[in-house]
Design an enzyme around this catalytic site. Structure first.
Site, PDB file in Angstrom:
ATOM      1  N   SER A 113       0.799  -1.223   0.000  1.00 37.55           N
ATOM      2  CA  SER A 113       0.000   0.000   0.000  1.00 37.55           C
ATOM      3  C   SER A 113       0.834   1.277   0.000  1.00 37.55           C
ATOM      4  O   SER A 113       1.585   1.508  -0.920  1.00 37.55           O
ATOM      5  CB  SER A 113      -0.956  -0.045   1.193  1.00 37.55           C
ATOM      6  OG  SER A 113      -1.868   0.993   1.098  1.00 37.55           O
ATOM      7  N   HIS A 114       0.724   2.065   1.075  1.00 37.84           N
ATOM      8  CA  HIS A 114       1.365   3.380   1.108  1.00 37.84           C
ATOM      9  C   HIS A 114       2.837   3.299   1.519  1.00 37.84           C
ATOM     10  O   HIS A 114       3.516   4.325   1.513  1.00 37.84           O
ATOM     11  CB  HIS A 114       0.618   4.285   2.086  1.00 37.84           C
ATOM     12  CG  HIS A 114       0.527   3.669   3.455  1.00 37.84           C
ATOM     13  ND1 HIS A 114      -0.299   2.601   3.717  1.00 37.84           N
ATOM     14  CD2 HIS A 114       1.186   3.928   4.601  1.00 37.84           C
ATOM     15  CE1 HIS A 114      -0.159   2.244   4.988  1.00 37.84           C
ATOM     16  NE2 HIS A 114       0.733   3.027   5.552  1.00 37.84           N
ATOM     17  N   ASP A 278      -3.243   6.208  -3.204  1.00 34.08           N
ATOM     18  CA  ASP A 278      -2.052   5.590  -2.616  1.00 34.08           C
ATOM     19  C   ASP A 278      -1.476   4.466  -3.481  1.00 34.08           C
ATOM     20  O   ASP A 278      -1.919   4.252  -4.608  1.00 34.08           O
ATOM     21  CB  ASP A 278      -2.365   5.079  -1.209  1.00 34.08           C
ATOM     22  CG  ASP A 278      -3.220   3.822  -1.226  1.00 34.08           C
ATOM     23  OD1 ASP A 278      -3.967   3.641  -2.200  1.00 34.08           O
ATOM     24  OD2 ASP A 278      -3.140   3.023  -0.274  1.00 34.08           O
ATOM     25  N   ASP A 280      -1.703   1.202  -3.686  1.00 35.34           N
ATOM     26  CA  ASP A 280      -2.570   0.178  -4.282  1.00 35.34           C
ATOM     27  C   ASP A 280      -3.948   0.707  -4.657  1.00 35.34           C
ATOM     28  O   ASP A 280      -4.843  -0.078  -5.002  1.00 35.34           O
ATOM     29  CB  ASP A 280      -2.694  -1.031  -3.351  1.00 35.34           C
ATOM     30  CG  ASP A 280      -3.290  -0.676  -1.998  1.00 35.34           C
ATOM     31  OD1 ASP A 280      -3.120   0.477  -1.569  1.00 35.34           O
ATOM     32  OD2 ASP A 280      -3.933  -1.545  -1.375  1.00 35.34           O
ATOM     33  N   ASP A 282      -6.428   2.200  -2.995  1.00 33.97           N
ATOM     34  CA  ASP A 282      -7.641   2.144  -2.178  1.00 33.97           C
ATOM     35  C   ASP A 282      -7.860   3.390  -1.327  1.00 33.97           C
ATOM     36  O   ASP A 282      -8.925   3.564  -0.740  1.00 33.97           O
ATOM     37  CB  ASP A 282      -7.699   0.859  -1.326  1.00 33.97           C
ATOM     38  CG  ASP A 282      -6.474   0.662  -0.466  1.00 33.97           C
ATOM     39  OD1 ASP A 282      -5.591   1.536  -0.458  1.00 33.97           O
ATOM     40  OD2 ASP A 282      -6.398  -0.390   0.213  1.00 33.97           O
ATOM     41  N   ARG A 283      -6.855   4.267  -1.234  1.00 34.03           N
ATOM     42  CA  ARG A 283      -7.038   5.488  -0.437  1.00 34.03           C
ATOM     43  C   ARG A 283      -7.188   6.710  -1.331  1.00 34.03           C
ATOM     44  O   ARG A 283      -6.764   6.694  -2.493  1.00 34.03           O
ATOM     45  CB  ARG A 283      -5.820   5.737   0.441  1.00 34.03           C
ATOM     46  CG  ARG A 283      -5.556   4.669   1.416  1.00 34.03           C
ATOM     47  CD  ARG A 283      -4.438   5.100   2.305  1.00 34.03           C
ATOM     48  NE  ARG A 283      -4.082   4.004   3.189  1.00 34.03           N
ATOM     49  CZ  ARG A 283      -3.457   4.161   4.330  1.00 34.03           C
ATOM     50  NH1 ARG A 283      -3.102   5.368   4.714  1.00 34.03           N
ATOM     51  NH2 ARG A 283      -3.176   3.122   5.073  1.00 34.03           N
ATOM     52  N   LYS A 377     -11.819  -0.474   0.335  1.00 35.65           N
ATOM     53  CA  LYS A 377     -11.935   0.963   0.146  1.00 35.65           C
ATOM     54  C   LYS A 377     -11.485   1.282  -1.273  1.00 35.65           C
ATOM     55  O   LYS A 377     -10.789   0.495  -1.898  1.00 35.65           O
ATOM     56  CB  LYS A 377     -11.146   1.734   1.195  1.00 35.65           C
ATOM     57  CG  LYS A 377      -9.691   1.337   1.378  1.00 35.65           C
ATOM     58  CD  LYS A 377      -9.148   1.997   2.636  1.00 35.65           C
ATOM     59  CE  LYS A 377      -7.662   1.782   2.815  1.00 35.65           C
ATOM     60  NZ  LYS A 377      -7.327   0.483   3.435  1.00 35.65           N
TER      61      LYS A 377
HETATM   62  C1  VG1 Z   1      -3.405   1.769   8.403  1.00 39.38           C
HETATM   63  C2  VG1 Z   1      -4.618   2.650   8.600  1.00 39.38           C
HETATM   64  C3  VG1 Z   1      -5.894   1.829   8.478  1.00 39.38           C
HETATM   65  C4  VG1 Z   1      -5.901   1.122   7.115  1.00 39.38           C
HETATM   66  C5  VG1 Z   1      -4.637   0.297   6.969  1.00 39.38           C
HETATM   67  C6  VG1 Z   1      -4.535  -0.366   5.622  1.00 39.38           C
HETATM   68  O1  VG1 Z   1      -3.353   0.773   9.418  1.00 39.38           O
HETATM   69  O2  VG1 Z   1      -4.559   3.293   9.854  1.00 39.38           O
HETATM   70  O3  VG1 Z   1      -7.004   2.680   8.628  1.00 39.38           O
HETATM   71  O4  VG1 Z   1      -7.025   0.283   7.001  1.00 39.38           O
HETATM   72  O5  VG1 Z   1      -3.490   1.126   7.131  1.00 39.38           O
HETATM   73  O6  VG1 Z   1      -4.649   0.559   4.608  1.00 39.38           O
HETATM   74  P1  VG1 Z   1      -2.423   0.884  10.696  1.00 39.38           P
HETATM   75  O7  VG1 Z   1      -2.597  -0.398  11.426  1.00 39.38           O
HETATM   76  O8  VG1 Z   1      -1.041   1.141  10.201  1.00 39.38           O
HETATM   77  O9  VG1 Z   1      -2.924   2.070  11.464  1.00 39.38           O
HETATM   78  V1  VG1 Z   1      -3.809   0.297   3.186  1.00 39.38           V
HETATM   79  O10 VG1 Z   1      -4.241   1.518   2.097  1.00 39.38           O
HETATM   80  O11 VG1 Z   1      -2.250   0.346   3.731  1.00 39.38           O
HETATM   81  O12 VG1 Z   1      -4.302  -1.239   2.723  1.00 39.38           O
HETATM   82 CO    CO Z   2      -3.756   1.174   0.293  1.00 30.80          CO
END
Ligand code: VG1
Ligand code: CO
Length: 544
Positions: A113-114, A278, A280, A282-283, A377
């Site tokens: 992801s990010h 982001d 992947d 989804d954000r 998302k």
């Molecule tokens: C973070 C965010 C959470 C989100 C998760 C995955 O998790 O706070 O809201 O669902 O990333 O998003 P954490 O445990 O680091 O707070 V993604 O776009 O990385 O799949």
């Molecule tokens: Co993501």
């Protein structure tokens, strides 16, 4: 072609976090590391023989190599058919949609992801189930259990598959369909939004937008949607070519990491609308001209305006937000007379609510919003939702949000992240808070009196499963709140997240800068949790 059964030994650190297994690329490159995890997925699923799986990733470094390994393992394990994204590309929301459309058993999405990418960056593996959503905890726990006892994995000896263009292949007994993942996604979006109206807005010449894909997965989707189908001029999509290292950036759509876009939207002659997504896809981050929309507010605005959008014109069954997300959407739900659910952090907790039609829209403070159209998302969906509202209302982003605050009150909100702090002290900080929750109740801190304090526990209203220790909440009698939790997606040390919120119904008080408005609570957070003392940090790494 021969199937090899390879002897292996377990790794002890393959516990999936908030969103799949996320580790440094160098970890995934260790002999058998990826293979062990993938075999553990196959071993813990029932009835995989002959089934269909979806496979793809966000295009980051190691995506292509991992896909080739997974294809050969899938074939050796008796999977019937794999739908794999062209060039190995599948945004998380697009994969969710295709799993549903093709009634697949599930999907493997390769993404961190990010988190930054590249040889020194991170890589990740997520398993999604048949509803298109992230595997629920009972599935990820079963996978984790399997990783602890695994002794062998199966892999087919075969040449690599060409992923460059749509085509069909046979790999052992398994069918492979290399597919374009963009068109099905565009088609799904066309069923939800008024493309004609948005096209009118984007091609009018009077309205300008910038979409920053941050060299991550949404580039091809955004080019197709905005420039090809919706008539926006070319150049609307910035950084639209996915790169293995995201151009060295951090593909995280917030004010810190999407700073180039922020500069455009806050600069001279700024466009009317800006958005970023982001790694992947989804954000999303939503910006107006010189105006930032907090993700919590965005969810509330989408909820309040949902009936303006064709896909939601009959109203919403309910809404859901993760616990640390501000209560802005709760105000809207109250007025609409619909249920509002509060879930732990992570999209997997929305799945049951969406399946049971208890919630239609869901959101998280971490720049994630989505709906029952898929089970993830969806960044570009949120951008289209905003554009549809803007096209109907003919007002600016800022006008719409200010008007919203006038009606519902404003939830001042921010999150402070202390990234990559030492795990030991971070855990001690949390333990200490946990032990304090009982004694905190009724305590007075200046003007603030503690109304409740607990470690958030969630009982799923559909299947009754219980998830504990989801974050320390300290709520005050005036409706303000501080939340502490440790990230479940980081790969270095620990990341402490502190979420701070206050509610202001009085419209004459809606123009205060956020950090200023929350200053007393920010101070209080440090006083109660001794953040500086435990982390050794004077200030957060990222404020969103
Ligand atoms: C973070 C965010 C959470 C989100 C998760 C995955 O998790 O706070 O809201 O669902 O990333 O998003 P954490 O445990 O680091 O707070 V993604 O776009 O990385 O799949
Ligand atoms: Co993501």
């Amino acid at each position: 072609m021969t199937i090899h059964t390879v002897t292996t030994t377990p790794f002890t650190d393959q516990k999936p976090g908030t969103s799949g297994l996320r580790k440094a690329v160098t970890d995934f490159q260790k002999p058998n590391y990826l293979e062990n995890f993938i075999q553990s997925i196959f071993d813990s699923l029932e009835g995989i023989q002959g089934q269909t799986l979806v496979l793809g990733g966000d295009g980051r470094y190691y995506n292509r190599q991992a896909i080739q390994i997974i294809l050969k393992m899938a074939s050796a394990n008796g999977i019937g058919r794999i739908l794999v994204g062209c060039n190995g590309i599948f945004s998380t929301p697009a994969a969710s949609g295709v799993i549903r459309k093709h009634k697949a058993l599930g999907g493997i999405i390769l993404s961190a992801s990010h988190n930054p990418g590249g040889p020194d960056g991170d890589f990740g593996v997520k398993y999604n189930v048949a509803n298109g959503g992230p595997a629920p905890e009972k599935v990820t726990e079963a996978i984790f259990e399997r990783t602890k006892t695994i002794t062998e994995y199966k892999i087919l000896e075969a040449a690599d598959i060409n992923l460059d263009r749509p085509a069909s292949f046979k790999l052992g007994a398994m069918d492979i369909e290399v597919m374009d993942s963009v068109e099905p996604y565009v088609e799904l979006m066309q069923t939800l939004f008024d493309f004609e109206k948005i096209k009118g807005l984007l091609s009018s010449g009077g309205f300008r937008m910038s979409m920053d894909s941050l060299h991550a997965v949404t580039g091809p989707y955004a080019h197709a949607l905005f420039e090809k189908h919706l008539g926006a001029p070319s150049g609307t999509v910035l950084n639209g070519t996915p790169l293995e290292d995201f151009g060295g950036g951090h593909p995280d759509p917030n004010l810190v990491y999407a700073h180039d876009l922020v500069e455009i939207l806050f600069g001279d002659n700024a466009p009317d609308f800006g958005a970023a997504s982001d790694g992947d896809g989804d954000r999303n981050m939503i910006l107006g001209r010189k105006f930032f929309v907090t993700p919590s507010d965005s969810l509330a605005v989408l909820t309040a305006n949902a009936k303006l959008v064709p896909g939601y014109k009959n109203g919403l069954a309910g809404v859901a937000r993760s616990m640390p997300t501000s209560a802005a959407v709760d105000q809207v739900a109250k007025k609409l007379g619909i249920d509002c659910y509060e879930t732990p952090t992570g999209w997997k907790f929305f799945g049951n609510l969406l399946d049971a039609d208890k919630a239609t829209l869901c959101g998280e403070e971490s720049f994630g919003t989505g709906s029952n159209h898929i089970r993830e998302k969806d960044g570009l969906w949120a951008v289209l939702f905003w554009l549809n509202i803007l096209a109907v209302r003919g007002e600016s982003v800022e006008q719409i949000v200010r008007d919203h605050w006038k009606t519902y009150g404003r939830n001042y909100y921010c999150r402070h992240d202390y990234e990559a702090v030492e795990s030991g002290p971070a855990n001690e900080l949390m333990e200490r808070l946990r032990s304090m929750t009982v004694e905190l109740k009724g305590k007075q801190y200046g003007d603030y009196e503690v109304a409740y304090s607990d470690d958030f526990s969630y009982t799923d209203p559909v299947d009754g499963s219980v998830s504990q220790k989801q974050g320390i909440r300290i709520g005050f009698t005036d409706g303000s709140r501080i939340v502490f939790r440790l990230s479940g997606t980081g790969t270095k040390g620990a990341t402490l997240r502190v979420y701070i919120e206050s509610y202001e119904p009085d419209a004459s008080q809606h123009n205060i800068e956020t950090q200023e408005a929350l200053k007393p609570l920010i101070k209080l957070a440090d006083e109660i949790a001794k953040i500086k003392e435990f982390t050794g940090r004077d200030e957060p790494t990222v404020i969103t």
